[in-house]
Design an enzyme around this catalytic site. Structure first.
Site, short mmCIF file in Angstrom:
data_model
loop_
_atom_site.label_atom_id
_atom_site.label_comp_id
_atom_site.label_asym_id
_atom_site.label_seq_id
_atom_site.Cartn_x
_atom_site.Cartn_y
_atom_site.Cartn_z
N ASP A 44 -30.15 1.08 28.63
CA ASP A 44 -29.31 -0.01 29.13
C ASP A 44 -29.57 -0.13 30.63
O ASP A 44 -29.89 0.86 31.28
CB ASP A 44 -27.84 0.33 28.85
CG ASP A 44 -26.90 -0.62 29.57
OD1 ASP A 44 -27.01 -1.83 29.31
OD2 ASP A 44 -26.09 -0.15 30.38
N CYS A 84 0.85 -1.20 0.00
CA CYS A 84 0.00 0.00 0.00
C CYS A 84 0.88 1.25 0.00
O CYS A 84 0.62 2.21 -0.73
CB CYS A 84 -0.90 0.02 1.23
SG CYS A 84 -2.00 -1.38 1.41
#
Length: 841
Positions: A509, A25
């Site tokens: 939650d 890359c």
């Protein structure tokens, strides 16, 4: 601009690259950059994910970024902030945004009229951005966060307000003689005859000309230096409307005064007073706007004012007072009673209570001792403390709160899109309507048709200034988010204001949100003949040998009550049943009911208590001492004291409440019954929370999710609006749209309520601005004249236009008095908020 590309020198450029995973890359990116004409050398570092480029000739950064993107990698867009001066209305905003977006490398630009700031994303040079704004007719300069930018902004606004005040006073003094000479002869008996017999009408007009010219070209010159250039660029703004309108009235009057033969018979008249009064009234409106806009940002000013200026630091064996900017991480800072904590840190000496209401909105001071976190800007109450600095400067919680509030205040809501589309074409449309008004009156109007046409065209130009439209949304956002910050509710993204108001359901939650987040001893009932302290001390002594969370909760309960734990011998863990040991010569056994049965002990004594605990979702444990059943014990994650009231407040707001938890169904259902929760999603893993959020959104519509843990981050991001408990983890906070700075769930209904109030306020402002213009433009054009003989004077049009903007600002400022539906009342032992908050990305 910030992050995307920093120029090290004239021939070196550095910027980050995303998407690289290996050395190949790196090679591809380097090859792509070296192929760009003008690039002499390119070096890409995989570890730092940055490219260092040496240029042989000037190359635009967006060209380099495009070369990287062409080979499949990305150069993240950076951001820059500019301070823009000279904007007066919504069309100015549109012109500045258009100019910035046209700069090569810019991917987005948002301009806020209320804050007078522009936020730009992309890879453009700062100099190009400033030049583009200047070409559009406004002044821009970069905002440097490293300096005292807030003080600079306040000083600039104060100077602007003072200059406007001087201009208003001067304009009023110069306009008064014109107004008296012209209007006095119509309303004051004998005034006309007095003028005619003393100075005469022609001299009267000469005097009016002189004073009006001074009004227009001294305090009013700003309208012409901005308005006509904008008109010539094909981008007229509010200044253009004022400039054209007053110039038309002034020039017509000049011709009538010095060359009357050029005008048709019967049309010779002067409107010097109209031009002078219009300029004065609009300057007055600008001054009132400047004062009101300054008040909309008072939340930021108050936050900035909380920052201490000096700190007392231990260095070289002595304590020295230094500027806060000079405090370094690791310094030992001393704080005396009544002083403000200068930076974030951890206490190493002393005990005290600290008022953290500026951070959490909770009024009760919080106890601080060794190891406790302290936050810069909070106020030490009674004792003296020494703490180690952990975050200074821009890294402190207060600095990051200020940054978050500023970003939320500068953002645009979805509702603003309509305003932007309308204002883009509004001023040109008004100028066309004014021209048509003039033509229609000139063609079909009664004599003197030229005079009627001129007066009504000027009235249309003046009444239609879109200041109120441009201020309607941003001022409400500024005041609403600022008021939210004072309540401990931080909107990290302005869009959350609108989305939260539209929420139909709230998913919560359980652990750390509805509950305290860690096991605690909730129940201890004794058999006859036993004492609580003795039983708890023996049980805790045995459990101190265990690492189980339930054991630690029992030990912590005993320590909290100040009990001394006796010596333990012969400790043994009986797998699947419990634990046992010898304490003070007596055998102690602790475990489930089956352990007691194995020991030959009957638990029927506690049957009723055990049934109650089971209904509450708790698992009971039994303790036997000396061969006798002594107590029944339950350990659970206790529900926060503020939770029931908060759930009720959410129901009162008309919202459905759901609970999402990894707990077993029985425990979850028990908690839901106690709290009146409408829907329960139990036994879910973190990825299951995301699926649950998706399903709840599909069932109910817009959904807000409230959480605090790392495993809540995906659900926070998936919800339409994510609200993070500020005492939770940094990951959860970064994934959220809104941060509740206290650990109390009361912040949720407060956040929803301020959202509803703010959006309601915006809609009121927009209705006023649009309805006002829509209704009064036809009136100014003269539609009422054929039926009622009514015309709107340009002077009254100017006054009404100024009133419109002041009304919108005044309405927005009402949000400063918003009262939270739930009063804050955190206990003194409430945990301190996390000292690390990340601004919205």
């Amino acid at each position: 601009m910030n992050a995307p590309a920093e120029k090290h020198s004239q021939d070196k450029v550095s910027f980050p690259i995303e998407g690289m995973s290996c050395a190949s890359c790196v090679g591809r990116v380097e090859a792509a950059l070296k192929a760009v004409p003008g690039v002499e050398q390119a070096s890409v570092n995989l570890a730092t994910e940055r490219a260092e480029i040496v240029l042989a000739a000037p190359v635009a950064r967006d060209v380099l970024a495009d070369a990287v993107r062409d080979v499949g990698y990305d150069v993240p867009a950076g951001s820059a902030e500019l301070s823009i001066s000279g904007m007066t209305c919504a069309s100015c905003v549109g012109q500045v945004e258009k100019a910035l977006k046209a700069v090569p490398g810019v991917t987005g630009a948002v301009v806020n009229l209320a804050t007078e700031r522009a936020s730009v994303t992309g890879n453009a040079d700062m100099s190009a951005l400033v030049e583009a704004v200047a070409h559009a007719g406004y002044d821009a300069k970069p905002i440097d966060r490293s300096g005292d930018e807030h003080a600079e902004t306040v000083a600039r606004k104060d100077a602007e307000e003072a200059a406007l005040k001087r201009s208003v006073i001067l304009a009023a003094l110069l306009t008064a003689p014109v107004f008296i000479l012209e209007m006095g002869r119509h309303v004051i008996p004998g005034m006309h005859e007095l003028i005619m017999t003393t100075i005469g009408m022609q001299a009267n007009w000469y005097i009016q000309f002189g004073f009006t010219a001074l009004v227009l070209f001294v305090p009013g010159i700003r309208f012409y230096t901005h308005g006509f250039p904008a008109l010539l660029r094909g981008a007229p703004d509010m200044n253009s409307l004022v400039a054209v309108g007053t110039s038309a009235a002034f020039l017509y009057s000049v011709v009538a005064t010095f060359a009357p033969a050029l005008l048709p018979a019967g049309t010779v008249n002067v409107y010097f007073e109209a031009a002078a009064v219009i300029v004065t009234l609009i300057l007055l409106g600008r001054y009132l706007e400047a004062r009101a806009k300054g008040r909309t940002s008072e939340a930021i000013k108050r936050l900035v004012g909380l920052q201490a200026k000096t700190a007392r630091v231990r260095r070289d064996g002595k304590t020295t007072e230094i500027a806060v900017a000079d405090v370094a991480p690791g310094d030992i800072v001393e704080v005396r009673p009544g002083e403000r904590v200068p930076v974030d840190g951890a206490v190493i000496e002393g005990e005290s209570y600290i008022d953290e209401s500026m951070i959490t909105g909770e009024p009760v001071p919080v106890a601080k001792s060794n190891g406790a976190e302290v936050v810069g800007g909070t106020v030490n109450q009674t004792g003296a403390l020494a703490f180690k600095a952990t975050a200074v400067g821009a890294d402190t919680m207060l600095a990051q709160i200020i940054r978050m509030v500023e970003e939320a205040q500068g953002s645009k809501l979805p509702i603003q899109a309509l305003v932007d589309r309308v204002t883009l074409w509004f001023v040109p449309a008004v100028m066309i309507i004014a021209a048509l008004t003039f033509v229609v009156w000139l063609t079909f109007g009664p004599e003197p048709a030229l005079t009627f046409g001129l007066v009504n065209a000027v009235a249309v130009l003046i009444i239609a200034c879109p200041c109120a439209m441009g201020l309607a949304t941003p001022t409400s956002i500024m005041v609403g988010t600022g008021r939210g910050a004072e309540m401990g509710v931080l909107f990290r993204k302005g869009e959350a204001l609108q989305l939260l108001k539209e929420a139909k359901a709230v998913a919560l939650d359980k652990t750390g949100t509805l509950t305290e987040g860690k096991p605690a001893l909730t129940d201890l009932e004794l058999a006859e003949g036993f004492e609580r302290d003795d039983v708890l001390a023996r049980i805790a002594a045995v459990e101190s040998r265990s690492e189980h969370p339930i054991a630690r909760a029992i030990v912590e309960a005993a320590e909290t009550e100040g009990l001394d734990l006796p010596k333990v011998t012969g400790f043994d863990s009986v797998t699947g049943f419990g634990v046992k040991a010898e304490v003070n010569g007596a055998r102690v056994e602790i475990g489930a009911d089956r352990f007691m049965t194995r020991l030959g002990l009957d638990t029927a004594l506690f049957t009723e208590t055990a049934d109650r605990l089971a209904d509450e979702g708790k698992t009971p444990l039994y303790a036997a001492i000396g061969g006798r059943l002594a107590a029944i014990v339950a350990v659970a994650d206790p529900i926060k004291q503020t939770t029931p009231e908060a759930i009720k407040a959410l129901h009162d707001l008309g919202l459905k409440v759901a609970m999402i938890t990894g707990d077993n169904r029985r425990t979850a259902d028990a908690i839901a019954r106690r709290l009146g929760i409408d829907e329960v999603v139990a036994e879910v893993l973190p990825d299951g929370k995301v699926e649950a959020v998706k399903r709840l959104k599909a069932e109910h519509g817009r959904l807000a999710f409230v959480g605090d843990g790392i495993n809540d981050a995906p659900a926070l991001a998936e919800a339409d609006v994510g609200l993070a408990i500020g005492t939770g983890t940094d990951v959860a906070i970064e994934a959220a749209d809104v941060v509740l700075m206290s650990g109390s769930l009361k912040g949720v209904p407060n956040a929803i309520a301020i959202s509803q109030a703010t959006i309601r306020n915006i809609k009121q402002n927009l209705f006023w601005a649009f309805a006002y213009n829509t209704a009064l433009i036809p009136v100014a054009a003269g539609v009422l004249y054929p039926a009622f003989g009514l015309l709107l004077s340009p002077i009254f049009a100017a006054g009404a236009m100024a009133l419109s903007s002041v009304f919108v600002l005044g309405n927005a400022l009402r949000l400063r008095g918003f009262n939270a539906p739930m009063e804050a009342d955190a206990p003194a032992s409430a945990p301190a908020p996390s000292p690390r908050l990340a601004p919205a990305q």
